[in-house]
Design an enzyme around this catalytic site. Structure first.
Site, PDB file in Angstrom:
ATOM      1  NE  ARG A 249      -1.988  -1.340   3.540  1.00 48.11           N
ATOM      2  CZ  ARG A 249      -2.313  -1.127   4.799  1.00 48.11           C
ATOM      3  NH1 ARG A 249      -3.488  -0.646   5.117  1.00 48.11           N
ATOM      4  NH2 ARG A 249      -1.462  -1.383   5.762  1.00 48.11           N
TER       5      ARG A 249
ATOM      6  CG  ASN B 107      -3.616  -4.520   3.282  1.00 43.63           C
ATOM      7  OD1 ASN B 107      -3.164  -4.406   2.150  1.00 43.63           O
ATOM      8  ND2 ASN B 107      -2.846  -4.497   4.354  1.00 43.63           N
TER       9      ASN B 107
END
Length: 90
Positions: free
Chosen positions: A19, A37
């Protein structure tokens, strides 16, 4: 031309700073959207901006950062969302 893509990245994509690296790439390319996520181990992403830059990020998502292993990338065109900036969603 501005475009928007939404989709999912599967593989070893959690616990490898996926990320954060996606955020850095998106900011470098001046893109808007978000990444997060999912409980099933995938990463979900929405990205919009200039088509060439969105396509460049999509190509980067196919392999991700060095520690990641991308098994599949599914991206679908979406209507523009009007998102400002790029964030990591929790």
């Amino acid at each position: 031309m501005q475009i928007c893509l939404h989709g999912f990245v599967s593989g070893k994509v959690q616990g490898v700073s996926f990320r954060q690296h996606t955020l850095e790439e998106a900011e470098r390319l001046d893109l808007n959207g978000w990444v997060r996520n999912l409980a099933d181990g995938r990463v979900e992403v929405l990205v919009e901006g200039e088509e060439a830059a969105v396509r460049e990020l999509a190509a980067w998502l196919e392999h991700g950062p060095a520690q990641a292993r991308v098994d599949s990338l599914e991206l679908e065109p979406q209507p523009m969302q009007g998102v400002a900036g790029f964030i990591i969603r929790r």
